[in-house]
Motif scaffolding. Sequence first.
Motif, short mmCIF file in Angstrom:
data_model
loop_
_atom_site.label_atom_id
_atom_site.label_comp_id
_atom_site.label_asym_id
_atom_site.label_seq_id
_atom_site.Cartn_x
_atom_site.Cartn_y
_atom_site.Cartn_z
N LEU A 1 0.71 -0.90 -0.13
CA LEU A 1 0.12 0.05 0.05
C LEU A 1 0.79 1.15 -0.11
CD1 LEU A 1 -2.92 -1.09 2.53
CD2 LEU A 1 -2.82 -1.03 -0.17
N GLU B 1 -6.71 5.07 3.76
CA GLU B 1 -7.64 4.06 4.15
C GLU B 1 -9.10 4.28 3.76
OE1 GLU B 1 -9.06 2.78 8.93
OE2 GLU B 1 -7.58 4.67 8.56
N GLY B 2 -9.43 3.05 3.57
CA GLY B 2 -10.87 3.05 3.01
C GLY B 2 -10.81 2.36 1.54
N LEU B 3 -9.59 2.55 0.58
CA LEU B 3 -9.46 1.97 -0.70
C LEU B 3 -9.11 0.46 -0.71
CD1 LEU B 3 -7.71 4.81 -2.50
CD2 LEU B 3 -10.19 4.23 -2.66
N ASP B 4 -9.54 -0.39 -1.30
CA ASP B 4 -9.02 -2.03 -1.22
C ASP B 4 -7.64 -2.12 -1.70
OD1 ASP B 4 -11.51 -2.65 -0.22
OD2 ASP B 4 -12.43 -2.79 -2.21
N HIS B 5 -7.25 -1.31 -2.64
CA HIS B 5 -5.97 -1.39 -3.16
C HIS B 5 -5.31 0.02 -3.87
CE1 HIS B 5 -7.88 -1.00 -7.07
NE2 HIS B 5 -8.82 -1.72 -6.65
N TRP C 1 -2.86 5.80 -2.44
CA TRP C 1 -3.86 4.80 -1.34
C TRP C 1 -3.98 5.66 -0.09
CZ3 TRP C 1 -3.32 3.15 3.58
CH2 TRP C 1 -4.44 2.25 3.79
#
Length: 379
Positions: free
Chosen positions: A40, A171-175, A169
Amino acid sequence: MALQQLYALSVALVWGCVASSSYHTAVAPPQDLQITDPGLLGSLDIEWKPPRNVQTFNECTIKYRFEYRNTGDRDWKVIFTRKLKFRVGFDLSRTAEVKVQTLLEGRCTNDVEVQSDWIYATFQVPWQGKLESEVRNFHCIYHDWQYLKCTWQPGRLAPRGVHYGLYYWYEGLDHAVQCDDYIQDHGINIGCVLQNLSQAEYKDLSICVNGSAAATLLQPLYVTLRLHNLAKPSPPKQMVVSMSASEELHVAWSPPGGETPPQCLEYEVQLAEDQGEAKAAWASVSTQMETALTISRANQSRISCVRVRGRTNIFCADQGFWSEWTQECFSVSRTEDKQLFILIPVILSLSSSLIICILIGQCKKRSPAGKPLHASVGC
């Protein structure tokens, strides 16, 4: 003799209690501190296990002091927690350093905090690319809390035909997600505009800019940003300047547009007054959160200019960029000008009366004796 024995017994008991207390309240550090990279862009997972003897402290609270930084940073970032896992952001171009210790407090320690020794761990991504091939002068501004604009220059040793890509990236995004709106110069990506980042505000935004060229590896650039510390608002709007009878300037304006929270803005107000042939210098007269100000003028100058700009205040960010200026100039008559303005009509009136009297006198001299005076109207 009995008193000496009693004193010796008391000392022994005290030392025995201290030794016993010290023995029972010693606490071990956490175990198995590990750092893993979930891919990440600099957000690393830090995890540890409780100390070995944690079951023996039922009457105490166990917490952990977790500190982290990149090699070369002067200060450690500190977190006090009961958790055993954290995800925090690092600059992966430098070594990540973490350390953790156990904190014990409660009845078992007589309400005194007991600290364990530290345990340490480091993390370094494998080296990639030529030295000085990473992008230079990377710079980002969060405009009006609406979009993030980042720009950079190619690395000193970057080859021709290099292709740069920006990934981000939070926090809250998958990738990690790639930029889809690049700024180009002669076909080379030198910047990126990111929209719809409101969910990333007040969070770590991890960014990586890497590059590729034929048969050449380039050094990636890793940064961790906080959007609220990069905010730049538009200039204030609708500035109005007026003057009172006592020659005080009243300045009022409206907050800028965009998504900038009005309560998060502070303003700087500057004034410049014409000093004749000397060039007017700007002087700050106020830094405030209100959108109106009254200024006492320092001198009776002909021309005054007021300008206002804004930025995010300390209640919403640690730092920020000033907006451009909103400026308004206006003319003010001097006192002597006003007096002159009053005297000119008086002088003209007196002059006209004098001329009329002279003309009448001349006509009287030319008129024949015995003719009425009204014949002078035809002069």
